[in-house]
Structures are given as structure tokens and as C-alpha cells.
Write an enzyme that holds these catalytic residues in place. Structure first.
Site, PDB file in Angstrom:
ATOM      1  N   LYS A  19       0.823  -1.219   0.000  1.00 25.80           N
ATOM      2  CA  LYS A  19       0.000   0.000   0.000  1.00 25.80           C
ATOM      3  C   LYS A  19       0.853   1.264   0.000  1.00 25.80           C
ATOM      4  O   LYS A  19       0.595   2.191  -0.754  1.00 25.80           O
ATOM      5  CB  LYS A  19      -0.895   0.064   1.254  1.00 25.80           C
ATOM      6  CG  LYS A  19      -1.926  -1.029   1.371  1.00 25.80           C
ATOM      7  CD  LYS A  19      -2.841  -0.785   2.559  1.00 25.80           C
ATOM      8  CE  LYS A  19      -2.140  -0.827   3.906  1.00 25.80           C
ATOM      9  NZ  LYS A  19      -1.670  -2.149   4.330  1.00 25.80           N
ATOM     10  N   ARG A  93      -8.561   1.532  10.064  1.00 24.23           N
ATOM     11  CA  ARG A  93      -8.209   0.133  10.296  1.00 24.23           C
ATOM     12  C   ARG A  93      -9.250  -0.568  11.166  1.00 24.23           C
ATOM     13  O   ARG A  93      -9.123  -1.766  11.414  1.00 24.23           O
ATOM     14  CB  ARG A  93      -6.874   0.072  11.005  1.00 24.23           C
ATOM     15  CG  ARG A  93      -5.731  -0.521  10.200  1.00 24.23           C
ATOM     16  CD  ARG A  93      -4.539  -0.510  11.117  1.00 24.23           C
ATOM     17  NE  ARG A  93      -3.407  -1.253  10.683  1.00 24.23           N
ATOM     18  CZ  ARG A  93      -2.416  -0.771   9.942  1.00 24.23           C
ATOM     19  NH1 ARG A  93      -2.482   0.446   9.463  1.00 24.23           N
ATOM     20  NH2 ARG A  93      -1.376  -1.508   9.665  1.00 24.23           N
ATOM     21  N   ARG A 132      11.807  -7.759   3.848  1.00 23.77           N
ATOM     22  CA  ARG A 132      12.024  -6.325   4.107  1.00 23.77           C
ATOM     23  C   ARG A 132      12.827  -6.137   5.392  1.00 23.77           C
ATOM     24  O   ARG A 132      13.755  -5.342   5.454  1.00 23.77           O
ATOM     25  CB  ARG A 132      10.661  -5.626   4.212  1.00 23.77           C
ATOM     26  CG  ARG A 132      10.723  -4.132   4.455  1.00 23.77           C
ATOM     27  CD  ARG A 132       9.368  -3.489   4.260  1.00 23.77           C
ATOM     28  NE  ARG A 132       8.441  -3.808   5.345  1.00 23.77           N
ATOM     29  CZ  ARG A 132       7.157  -3.437   5.359  1.00 23.77           C
ATOM     30  NH1 ARG A 132       6.647  -2.756   4.365  1.00 23.77           N
ATOM     31  NH2 ARG A 132       6.382  -3.745   6.372  1.00 23.77           N
ATOM     32  N   ARG A 144      12.261  -1.771  10.638  1.00 24.91           N
ATOM     33  CA  ARG A 144      11.100  -1.691  11.518  1.00 24.91           C
ATOM     34  C   ARG A 144      11.147  -2.817  12.533  1.00 24.91           C
ATOM     35  O   ARG A 144      11.329  -3.967  12.165  1.00 24.91           O
ATOM     36  CB  ARG A 144       9.829  -1.802  10.669  1.00 24.91           C
ATOM     37  CG  ARG A 144       9.457  -0.514   9.991  1.00 24.91           C
ATOM     38  CD  ARG A 144       8.266  -0.706   9.085  1.00 24.91           C
ATOM     39  NE  ARG A 144       7.118  -1.332   9.754  1.00 24.91           N
ATOM     40  CZ  ARG A 144       5.917  -1.395   9.212  1.00 24.91           C
ATOM     41  NH1 ARG A 144       5.705  -0.879   8.012  1.00 24.91           N
ATOM     42  NH2 ARG A 144       4.932  -1.956   9.865  1.00 24.91           N
ATOM     43  N   ARG A 155       0.191  -9.278  12.994  1.00 27.49           N
ATOM     44  CA  ARG A 155      -0.427  -8.154  12.268  1.00 27.49           C
ATOM     45  C   ARG A 155      -1.473  -8.668  11.288  1.00 27.49           C
ATOM     46  O   ARG A 155      -2.514  -8.037  11.070  1.00 27.49           O
ATOM     47  CB  ARG A 155       0.651  -7.334  11.545  1.00 27.49           C
ATOM     48  CG  ARG A 155       1.323  -6.313  12.475  1.00 27.49           C
ATOM     49  CD  ARG A 155       2.758  -6.015  12.109  1.00 27.49           C
ATOM     50  NE  ARG A 155       2.932  -5.428  10.793  1.00 27.49           N
ATOM     51  CZ  ARG A 155       4.097  -5.456  10.134  1.00 27.49           C
ATOM     52  NH1 ARG A 155       5.147  -6.031  10.656  1.00 27.49           N
ATOM     53  NH2 ARG A 155       4.180  -4.899   8.950  1.00 27.49           N
TER      54      ARG A 155
HETATM   55  P1  ADP Z   1       1.614  -2.531   8.065  1.00 26.62           P
HETATM   56  O1  ADP Z   1       0.495  -2.226   7.121  1.00 26.62           O
HETATM   57  O2  ADP Z   1       2.774  -3.173   7.400  1.00 26.62           O
HETATM   58  O3  ADP Z   1       1.182  -3.252   9.311  1.00 26.62           O
HETATM   59  P2  ADP Z   1       1.725   0.246   9.048  1.00 26.62           P
HETATM   60  O4  ADP Z   1       2.932   1.078   8.918  1.00 26.62           O
HETATM   61  O5  ADP Z   1       0.499   0.685   8.345  1.00 26.62           O
HETATM   62  O6  ADP Z   1       2.216  -1.172   8.581  1.00 26.62           O
HETATM   63  O7  ADP Z   1       1.344   0.054  10.593  1.00 26.62           O
HETATM   64  C1  ADP Z   1       2.294  -0.336  11.560  1.00 26.62           C
HETATM   65  C2  ADP Z   1       1.650  -0.367  12.947  1.00 26.62           C
HETATM   66  O8  ADP Z   1       1.209   0.960  13.297  1.00 26.62           O
HETATM   67  C3  ADP Z   1       0.401  -1.237  13.093  1.00 26.62           C
HETATM   68  O9  ADP Z   1       0.721  -2.581  13.332  1.00 26.62           O
HETATM   69  C4  ADP Z   1      -0.294  -0.557  14.280  1.00 26.62           C
HETATM   70  O10 ADP Z   1       0.291  -0.917  15.516  1.00 26.62           O
HETATM   71  C5  ADP Z   1      -0.008   0.919  14.053  1.00 26.62           C
HETATM   72  N1  ADP Z   1      -1.077   1.586  13.248  1.00 26.62           N
HETATM   73  C6  ADP Z   1      -0.934   2.174  12.027  1.00 26.62           C
HETATM   74  N2  ADP Z   1      -2.097   2.667  11.584  1.00 26.62           N
HETATM   75  C7  ADP Z   1      -3.016   2.386  12.537  1.00 26.62           C
HETATM   76  C8  ADP Z   1      -4.410   2.615  12.665  1.00 26.62           C
HETATM   77  N3  ADP Z   1      -5.107   3.233  11.704  1.00 26.62           N
HETATM   78  N4  ADP Z   1      -5.025   2.193  13.801  1.00 26.62           N
HETATM   79  C9  ADP Z   1      -4.355   1.576  14.767  1.00 26.62           C
HETATM   80  N5  ADP Z   1      -3.041   1.302  14.720  1.00 26.62           N
HETATM   81  C10 ADP Z   1      -2.366   1.710  13.619  1.00 26.62           C
END
Ligand code: ADP
Length: 197
Positions: A19, A93, A132, A144, A155
């Protein structure tokens, strides 16, 4: 060509679907602001803010940060925008986030336009995330802290339980476009563009 004042795109898809990369390109080509909640939250951690310290254990465990925190962050980002030309990557989310986003967008007079859903088989997702994480380590960085196989699986499970319901939420409104996320970056990008026509 004049572009519409408002345009709202929401990228849906499991962790590791690509994404972020696709949203970045779409943002650049269509003059949209990319709002990646993962990046915003990681930035708080890097800067060691109070919020950053509070959310680190949650993110390291692959869990979701509480809705109220996310909603406040998004409200803040949208507050001072002239036109609302945005791509959301990683938000909403949860159903509560999606509902709250609708309220916010309604206030701003900028409804959701497109919701591409990037689809990639589970095992390929884990492979991509672990690769990654390894690459970051080889490059000498730390990468990360949630890019390990164990946390990636967590996740994925969180996505299935808490984020997958959004597929129905946007699907019921006829806004969802299923995009095959397997292929080269260019191929997938082309499919996303076609889906937005
Ligand atoms: P990925 O899609 O690879 O899990 P992101 O960078 O989108 O990576 O998210 C990493 C982490 O950040 C998530 O596992 C969560 O803990 C937190 N996070 C990101 N966006 C949200 C959201 N909209 N609501 C709750 N937690 C979030």
C-alpha cells in the site's frame, strides 16, 4: 486540466501488500497528500515523544494503537487543509475509525471517492515482510522493529479480525475495487489506475 478541489482515496489491504509504495506514487502523480498513519506513529517513536513512548510496545506487538489516538491525529492533519486531496494509507483500520472518518469528511464536504483493496495471498505477505526486515538489517539499518515473522503473523491476524470488516463497509457503498496485488510495481499500479477510472 483543472483538478477537483477534493479527492479522497483510501488504500485498503493487509500488512505487506504494498500500500505504502503504491500510495506514494499515486500521491505524486495526482497531487494528493499521502497520510500514512504507520509513518506518523513511527515518527513519534523516533522523536521519542510521550505518545511515541506510549505506543511503542503496542506496535512492537503487532497490535492496533487505540482508535481515539488515531482519530485525533487524522482530525489534526485534515484541519488546516485548503482542499482535501488525500490518500489514506493504513487508516481507517477499524469500523470505529471508518465511521469517525466519515463524520470528519462530511464536515469538510469531501466524501470518499475511491477505495482500492490490494489483495495478496497470506504466505507471500509474510515472505515480503520478512525479506524487508532482513534487507534493512543487511543494509546496516535497524529497519522496523515489527518486521519479524512472528509479529507479521500477528499483524495479519489483527488485520483479519479488525480491518477486514471494512471491506464490507465500503463494498456496501459500491466504493471498493479489488486489485490483484501480485505482480511488478508497475503492473499493480496500472491496475489501481484502471480501478479509479
Ligand atoms: P503494516 O500495514 O505493514 O502493518 P503500518 O505502517 O500501516 O504497517 O502500521 C504499523 C503499525 O502501526 C500497526 O501494526 C499498528 O500498531 C499501528 N497503526 C498504524 N495505523 C493504525 C491505525 N489506523 N489504527 C491503529 N493502529 C495503527
Amino acid at each position: 486540466m483543472t483538478q477537483p478541489k477534493n479527492k479522497v482515496v483510501i488504500f485498503l489491504g493487509p500488512p505487506g501488500a504494498g500500500k505504502g509504495t503504491q500510495a506514494e506514487r499515486l500521491a505524486a502523480e495526482q497531487h494528493l497528500v499521502k497520510i500514512s498513519t504507520g509513518d506518523i506513529l513511527r515518527d513519534h517513536q523516533d522523536r521519542g515523544t510521550e505518545l511515541g513512548q506510549r505506543i511503542k510496545p503496542i506496535m512492537d506487538a503487532g497490535q492496533l494503537v487505540p482508535d481515539d489516538i488515531l482519530i485525533a491525529l487524522i482530525r489534526d492533519r485534515l484541519a488546516d487543509m485548503e482542499g482535501v486531496r488525500v490518500i489514506f494509507d493504513g487508516f481507517p483500520r477499524t469500523s470505529a475509525q471508518a465511521e469517525e472518518l466519515d463524520v470528519l469528511l462530511e464536515e469538510l464536504g469531501a466524501p470518499v471517492n475511491h477505495v482500492p483493496l490490494l489483495e495478496v495471498p497470506d504466505e507471500l505477505l509474510i515472505e515480503r515482510i520478512v525479506a524487508r526486515g532482513k534487507k534493512a538489517a543487511e543494509d546496516g539499518g535497524t529497519g522496523r522493529s515489527d518486521d519479524t515473522e512472528e509479529v507479521a503473523r500477528k499483524r495479519q491476524e489483527v488485520y483479519r479480525k479488525q480491518t477486514q470488516p471494512l471491506i464490507d463497509y465500503y463494498g456496501a457503498r459500491g466504493q471498493l475495487k479489488h486489485i490483484d496485488g501480485v505482480g511488478s510495481m508497475d503492473e499493480v499500479y496500472g491496475r489501481i489506475q484502471d480501478g479509479m477510472k
